[in-house]
Design an enzyme around this catalytic site. Structure first.
Site, PDB file in Angstrom:
ATOM      1  N   LYS A 116       9.399   5.412  25.270  1.00 15.15           N
ATOM      2  CA  LYS A 116       8.689   4.545  24.339  1.00 15.15           C
ATOM      3  C   LYS A 116       9.600   3.545  23.634  1.00 15.15           C
ATOM      4  O   LYS A 116       9.219   2.393  23.409  1.00 15.15           O
ATOM      5  CB  LYS A 116       7.938   5.402  23.309  1.00 15.15           C
ATOM      6  CG  LYS A 116       6.730   6.128  23.893  1.00 15.15           C
ATOM      7  CD  LYS A 116       6.005   6.910  22.831  1.00 15.15           C
ATOM      8  CE  LYS A 116       4.676   7.465  23.320  1.00 15.15           C
ATOM      9  NZ  LYS A 116       4.793   8.312  24.482  1.00 15.15           N
ATOM     10  N   GLU A 200       7.205   4.845  13.471  1.00 15.69           N
ATOM     11  CA  GLU A 200       6.265   3.739  13.431  1.00 15.69           C
ATOM     12  C   GLU A 200       5.481   3.769  12.128  1.00 15.69           C
ATOM     13  O   GLU A 200       5.257   4.847  11.553  1.00 15.69           O
ATOM     14  CB  GLU A 200       5.244   3.821  14.572  1.00 15.69           C
ATOM     15  CG  GLU A 200       5.770   3.504  15.937  1.00 15.69           C
ATOM     16  CD  GLU A 200       4.677   3.602  16.994  1.00 15.69           C
ATOM     17  OE1 GLU A 200       3.559   4.060  16.653  1.00 15.69           O
ATOM     18  OE2 GLU A 200       4.925   3.217  18.141  1.00 15.69           O
ATOM     19  N   HIS A 235      -5.731  13.621  19.613  1.00 17.83           N
ATOM     20  CA  HIS A 235      -5.072  12.650  20.482  1.00 17.83           C
ATOM     21  C   HIS A 235      -5.566  12.698  21.925  1.00 17.83           C
ATOM     22  O   HIS A 235      -4.980  12.039  22.796  1.00 17.83           O
ATOM     23  CB  HIS A 235      -3.542  12.819  20.457  1.00 17.83           C
ATOM     24  CG  HIS A 235      -2.944  12.723  19.088  1.00 17.83           C
ATOM     25  ND1 HIS A 235      -2.914  11.544  18.364  1.00 17.83           N
ATOM     26  CD2 HIS A 235      -2.383  13.665  18.284  1.00 17.83           C
ATOM     27  CE1 HIS A 235      -2.345  11.769  17.191  1.00 17.83           C
ATOM     28  NE2 HIS A 235      -2.023  13.034  17.110  1.00 17.83           N
ATOM     29  N   ARG A 297      -0.211   4.154  36.008  1.00 11.82           N
ATOM     30  CA  ARG A 297      -1.053   4.873  36.974  1.00 11.82           C
ATOM     31  C   ARG A 297      -2.506   4.471  36.742  1.00 11.82           C
ATOM     32  O   ARG A 297      -2.818   3.724  35.814  1.00 11.82           O
ATOM     33  CB  ARG A 297      -0.916   6.385  36.778  1.00 11.82           C
ATOM     34  CG  ARG A 297      -1.216   6.812  35.339  1.00 11.82           C
ATOM     35  CD  ARG A 297      -1.249   8.309  35.167  1.00 11.82           C
ATOM     36  NE  ARG A 297      -1.242   8.717  33.769  1.00 11.82           N
ATOM     37  CZ  ARG A 297      -2.281   8.699  32.952  1.00 11.82           C
ATOM     38  NH1 ARG A 297      -3.446   8.253  33.384  1.00 11.82           N
ATOM     39  NH2 ARG A 297      -2.181   9.104  31.702  1.00 11.82           N
TER      40      ARG A 297
END
Length: 622
Positions: A116, A200, A235, A297
């Site tokens: 990330k 973040e 999530h 993907r």
């Protein structure tokens, strides 16, 4: 065009790929574990190879076994589906090194987007907006704390190698940061072998927006518009839709253009998804939508994009992998109508969403919509893999119409003895706030009380079960035998539902639900739920709640592996009565108090459904 394709996956996505490959005249080869030998995808492929035992680490994740199967069957290409090895750069390289075609993203692209922090740096360089935060190499806890303090709370700690909701911690206060960091790093090291994190800004009221992109080997990249995947639980996506509600043309153009930039930045080829997080507190605005990550993907939710664009994304994958250019230019793609997808899982929302595995004695999925499923009636939901039963996919001219269609489809689901989230999905799709488009990633948690069905039968269930006990389903009052001279007839009916007796007063409403016999059980299917019911036995009639305080119910579907008592036996509180095996674990059922075994319904080897009465203990005489 490639002539033969090995699918390195299972279940629903394997069937989905086989369907398109067959239409295109491509021979298909399935690989499977030993427990999957009887699955539909194995039967539907042109050839099949067993590659190991049930655990994925002994079959679907063993690269060499898959490559050996491809060689043995003469496969020309390998499609990884999603999950398992689909985003494994080493496997992509091994496939091509073996002289095979890899139907997936190039290994360098997978690597570039796999971490990330590195991916975000790439996006900054490409001019793609990213969430405010810290992506530095300095992982000293004091530095991370200082960066979090500077960003401003709440913040989100995320594992740089994370995914699937793992390795993430929200921190609301500076004093909680150190403990959350330690926990996140520990989980990241365990799950991904990498304890590095990034920080973040936590977006309040976030929306999850993602863009489907496609690239070819000629350097062309297009987008197929956006999806909204904001309806999530822990999530994990629950309902996805396309397009995104509240997305105007200008914002759509900005976000989709950013997605194409992201794909070009890594020389992307094939199907991919650029995920964004949006601060939708003042509606969707281009300056409040930031890059989050890329999935290199095909996505589980790709059907909603297919529904609004009229394109077959698996066909696109096969054509691009064969060296062909993209089937459509950007100006040839457009949005038509609205589509939604709900993931039907084998889980029990009323019991904390615990997985529910076992045989599918009944599996009837709604007609008139698209259903992508990996299982069929007579099969089973295995404890070894993802417990998704099917994807319910609908399309309609408008969003409210699509939501209504999806809710109705979920209500029509009939599954037994495995429990599902169908009723939960129906409630979510018909919730007024959802229909109005007032959604964000906290929607389910915020409205759980009204979305999660109660563990006890609703008044509608009790009414429907009671009506079903009457002649002709309650159409004649003559079935109510408690006639009293010079008095109104007694409209009450006794019925036992899921092991509990209820005395129900029949109303004048229309009959609801569907009365079915499955095996030896009589079931009521209503609004996505399944309830076993029967006439109360004489020794348990007349109650309004539990059949008996001493009734022991199966906590989940399972197999009885030991019975240590007999009817009439005296037992003491805490004594082991029987043992149930479920989810690869054994659970002992214990006597709730001193008493006598009044009834024993379980036998060794029997498969029992969740909520089934196994033993009934009556208190011993004082």
């Amino acid at each position: 065009m490639i002539s033969s394709l090995l699918i390195a996956n299972r279940g629903e996505i394997a069937r989905r790929i086989i369907r398109t490959a067959r239409r295109m005249g491509v021979r298909t080869i399935a690989v499977h574990s030993d427990v999957d030998a009887g699955m539909p995808f194995v039967r539907e492929a042109d050839d099949a190879v067993c590659i190991g035992l049930a655990p994925a680490r002994e079959s679907y994740l063993v690269q060499q076994k898959i490559l050996d199967a491809a060689k043995a069957t003469g496969a020309e290409a390998i499609h990884p589906g999603y999950g398992f090895l689909s985003e494994n750069a080493e496997f992509a390289e091994a496939v091509e090194a073996a002289g095979l075609v890899w139907v997936g993203a190039p290994a360098p692209s997978i690597r570039a987007m796999g971490l990330k922090d590195a991916a975000k740096k790439l996006m900054v360089a490409a001019g793609v907006p990213v969430t405010p935060g810290y992506m530095g190499e300095d992982q000293d806890p004091a530095r991370l704390q200082a960066e979090a303090d500077a960003i401003g709370y709440p913040v989100l700690i995320k594992a740089v190698a994370g995914g699937g909701g793992k390795g993430m911690r929200k921190v609301d206060r500076a004093e909680d940061f150190a403990d959350a960091l330690t926990s996140c790093q520990r989980e990241a090291a365990s799950s991904f072998g990498d304890d590095r994190v990034l920080i973040e800004k936590y977006i309040l009221g976030p929306r999850h927006i993602e863009v489907q992109i496609f690239g070819d080997r000629q350097g062309n990249v297009v987008h197929l518009f956006e999806r909204d995947c904001s309806l999530q639980r822990r999530h994990q996506k629950v309902i996805e839709e396309a397009p995104a509600p509240g997305m105007d043309a200008a914002t759509r153009a900005a976000v989709c253009d950013a997605a194409v930039k992201a794909a070009r930045a890594v020389d992307y080829v094939g199907a991919g998804t650029i995920e964004f997080i949006a601060d939708a507190s003042e509606g969707l605005r281009a300056d409040r939508i930031w890059f989050m990550e890329m999935n290199t993907r095909l996505q589980v939710e790709h059907p909603v994009t297919e529904m609004i664009t009229g394109q077959d994304l698996v066909e696109w994958q096969l054509r691009v992998a064969s060296g062909e250019p993209l089937p459509k230019r950007q100006d040839q793609l457009s949005i038509n109508g609205w589509a939604m997808e709900a993931r039907l899982y084998a889980e029990n929302p009323s019991n904390g969403f615990l997985p529910s595995t076992g045989p599918l004695q009944r599996l009837r999925l709604p007609r008139g919509i698209r259903v992508d499923s990996g299982v069929e009636e007579g099969g089973e939901v295995s404890p070894y893999y993802d417990p998704m039963i099917a994807k319910l996919i609908v399309s309609a001219p408008s969003r409210p119409a699509a939501a209504a269609k999806l809710a109705q489809a979920a209500r029509r689901v009939e599954v037994w003895p495995v429990r599902t989230n169908a009723a939960f999905l129906a409630r979510a799709a018909s919730d007024p706030d959802f229909v109005a488009g007032h959604i964000d990633t906290g929607f389910i948690e915020r409205h759980a009380e009204r979305l999660v069905p109660a563990a006890e039968p609703s008044p509608a269930v009790r009414q429907a079960a009671a009506r079903a006990m009457l002649p002709e389903g309650g159409g004649v009052w003559a079935g109510l035998t408690s006639f009293r001279a010079n008095a109104a007839p007694d409209r009450r009916v006794e019925v036992e539902i899921a092991g509990h007796a209820h005395l129900v007063e029949i109303d004048d409403g229309e009959p609801q639900g569907r009365d079915r016999i499955v095996g030896t059980e009589r079931l009521l299917f209503l609004d996505g739920e399944a309830w076993p019911f029967e006439a109360p036995r004489a020794d348990h009639a007349g109650g309004g709640g539990a059949v008996s305080d001493g009734a022991l119910l199966a906590p989940m579907p399972g197999k009885v592996i030991a019975v240590e008592i007999a009817e009439g036996a005296r037992v003491t509180k805490g004594q082991k009565l029987l043992v149930l095996e479920a989810m690869k674990m054994e659970q002992a059922m214990l006597a709730p108090f001193d008493g006598v075994v009044a009834e024993l319904r379980a036998s060794v080897g029997a498969q029992v459904s969740e909520g089934a009465v196994l033993v009934r203990v009556e208190k011993a005489d004082a």
